[in-house]
Scaffold this active site. Structure first.
Site, PDB file in Angstrom:
ATOM      1  N   GLU A 137     -67.193 -37.428  -8.813  1.00 10.75           N
ATOM      2  CA  GLU A 137     -66.076 -37.295  -7.868  1.00 10.75           C
ATOM      3  C   GLU A 137     -65.095 -38.449  -8.046  1.00 10.75           C
ATOM      4  O   GLU A 137     -65.510 -39.612  -8.170  1.00 10.75           O
ATOM      5  CB  GLU A 137     -66.626 -37.298  -6.435  1.00 10.75           C
ATOM      6  N   SER A 171     -48.596 -13.697   0.757  1.00  9.05           N
ATOM      7  CA  SER A 171     -50.039 -13.836   0.929  1.00  9.05           C
ATOM      8  C   SER A 171     -50.510 -12.960   2.072  1.00  9.05           C
ATOM      9  O   SER A 171     -49.922 -12.977   3.164  1.00  9.05           O
ATOM     10  CB  SER A 171     -50.417 -15.292   1.215  1.00  9.05           C
ATOM     11  N   ASP A 175     -60.313 -29.452 -11.027  1.00  7.65           N
ATOM     12  CA  ASP A 175     -60.279 -28.235 -10.233  1.00  7.65           C
ATOM     13  C   ASP A 175     -59.703 -27.067 -11.028  1.00  7.65           C
ATOM     14  O   ASP A 175     -60.254 -25.967 -11.034  1.00  7.65           O
ATOM     15  CB  ASP A 175     -59.461 -28.444  -8.960  1.00  7.65           C
ATOM     16  N   THR A 204     -63.500 -39.076 -10.586  1.00 12.62           N
ATOM     17  CA  THR A 204     -63.659 -39.571 -11.952  1.00 12.62           C
ATOM     18  C   THR A 204     -62.689 -38.913 -12.924  1.00 12.62           C
ATOM     19  O   THR A 204     -62.376 -39.486 -13.967  1.00 12.62           O
ATOM     20  CB  THR A 204     -65.091 -39.331 -12.450  1.00 12.62           C
ATOM     21  N   GLU A 255     -49.384 -28.853  -9.559  1.00  6.56           N
ATOM     22  CA  GLU A 255     -49.837 -29.516  -8.340  1.00  6.56           C
ATOM     23  C   GLU A 255     -49.375 -30.969  -8.285  1.00  6.56           C
ATOM     24  O   GLU A 255     -48.988 -31.474  -7.226  1.00  6.56           O
ATOM     25  CB  GLU A 255     -51.364 -29.432  -8.211  1.00  6.56           C
TER      26      GLU A 255
END
Length: 388
Positions: A38, A72, A177, A40, A165
């Site tokens: 995490e 959406s 992700d 990292t 992002e």
């Protein structure tokens, strides 16, 4: 009914009702849970995520007039209408910035992407640290790649989704992700080297070992755009500068005790200690899985949680309650997963102890007068794919 049946038909039908014509296709991209590693990835280190069965699904069609329409099924409000040639970073498009940012990133990279009509729905819990935003980005990227016949591999799509992002939405996340959403395989965890982006799929068949991995969504919402994530990234970068390395990946674990003494700030020292030790934990878990010692992973998870809680300071009372309760109830190990400040924890447990552990966690939340957590099994699932 199969994934390629009802969900694809339902989303296509909703697109048709919304826009008045048939979509050119339907795609899906999953959320992810991170087993270990995490904070990292932006330090060019190691991570080990797996894709969840929860997905963002998109019905998409190209437009030739430069218009971009995004809707959406999960968010109240009208269709968001934009112009492809007017897309600009940090323009305040709300949730629609995630798919719109992908279109912007593709065009910025020189790809001929026209306007599009997009209808989305998702079963990835939002604010739970399970990469709901990455799923939206990756499903949009895959759809546009296929429709525009772009010569892009899945890792390249992940990098463009990350750019969306970082630059368009304004969240300085690493590459994990989006790579997990794009590239994971069913029945495996993904070992990703965030420095050279090489991947290795490691078999992760817990039922064969009599084990299960639970996700506990605390329902405490987190937002990585609020500055806390960026502050930790900046602290890690400061540590690398003080140590004379390009990134913390270059600091060997064996040199960590000496390196900590060279740092000027206690906060930076703690961040460096977490990142370097978590890289070592990923390597340790990879070795345990290769040796067939899946149960040995449990204590490493709990050790990782202590580092996230004490050094990185990204846990919260609800996440600590999950971990402490689960381990006390007989789990092999547990830790928070994702960006923290709320969100989810994972729990590795014997199949025979699963119900007792889940009930103990739920009871602990009830005693603390907290909203009941959402508890479900993490099943290693496939990455992004076309459904119809």
């Amino acid at each position: 009914m199969s994934e390629r049946g009802a969900p694809a038909r339902d989303v296509a039908a909703a697109f048709r009702a919304l826009y008045g014509y048939e979509p050119e296709g339907v795609w899906a991209a999953p959320g992810r849970v991170n087993l270990i590693g995490e904070y990292t990835d932006f330090n060019e280190g190691f991570v080990m995520p797996l894709a969840l069965p929860h997905t963002a699904v998109a019905a998409v069609a190209r437009r030739t007039d430069g218009a971009v329409r995004i809707h959406s099924a999960d968010i109240a409000g009208p269709v968001v209408e934009l112009r492809a040639d007017e897309l600009a970073p940090l323009s305040g498009a709300g949730w629609a910035a995630y798919p719109a940012g992908v279109l912007w990133a593709l065009r910025e990279a020189g790809h001929a992407v026209p306007g599009a009509d997009i209808h989305l729905t998702s079963t990835v819990p939002t604010g739970a640290g399970l990469s709901s935003s990455a799923a939206l980005e990756v499903v949009t990227a895959l759809a546009l790649r296929d429709l525009c016949e772009l010569p892009l591999w899945l890792p390249e799509l992940a990098a463009l989704a990350q750019r969306a992002e970082n630059a368009f939405v304004g969240v300085p996340c690493g590459i994990m992700d989006q790579t997990a959403s794009a590239c994971c395989m069913a029945g495996h965890v993904l070992h990703l080297d965030a420095r050279d982006l090489t991947t290795r799929h490691i078999p992760f068949d817990l039922p064969a070992q009599g084990l299960r991995l639970l996700v506990v969504d605390t329902r405490v919402k987190h937002a990585l755009g609020d500055g806390a994530y960026a502050e930790r990234r900046a602290g890690c970068e400061q540590g690398a500068r003080e140590l004379g390395v390009r990134t913390l990946r270059e600091l060997p674990y064996a040199r960590l005790p000496d390196a900590l003494g060279e740092l000027s700030s206690g906060t930076v020292r703690a961040y460096v200690r977490h990142v370097v030790s978590d890289n070592e934990r990923v390597t340790r878990v990879a070795g345990l899985l290769a040796a067939g010692d899946v149960r040995g992973v449990g204590p490493v998870l709990t050790e990782g949680h202590a580092s996230l809680r004490d050094d990185l300071r990204v846990s919260c009372a609800e996440l600590d309650l999950v971990v402490d309760t689960a381990v006390a109830a007989g789990a092999l190990g547990a830790r928070m997963t994702g960006g923290g400040f709320g969100g989810s924890a994972i729990v590795l447990a014997e199949e025979a102890a699963l119900d007792a552990v889940a009930k103990a966690v739920a009871a602990a939340f009830e005693r603390a007068s907290l909203t009941a957590p959402r508890i479900f099994e993490a099943v290693p699932s496939p990455g992004a794919r076309r459904l119809a």
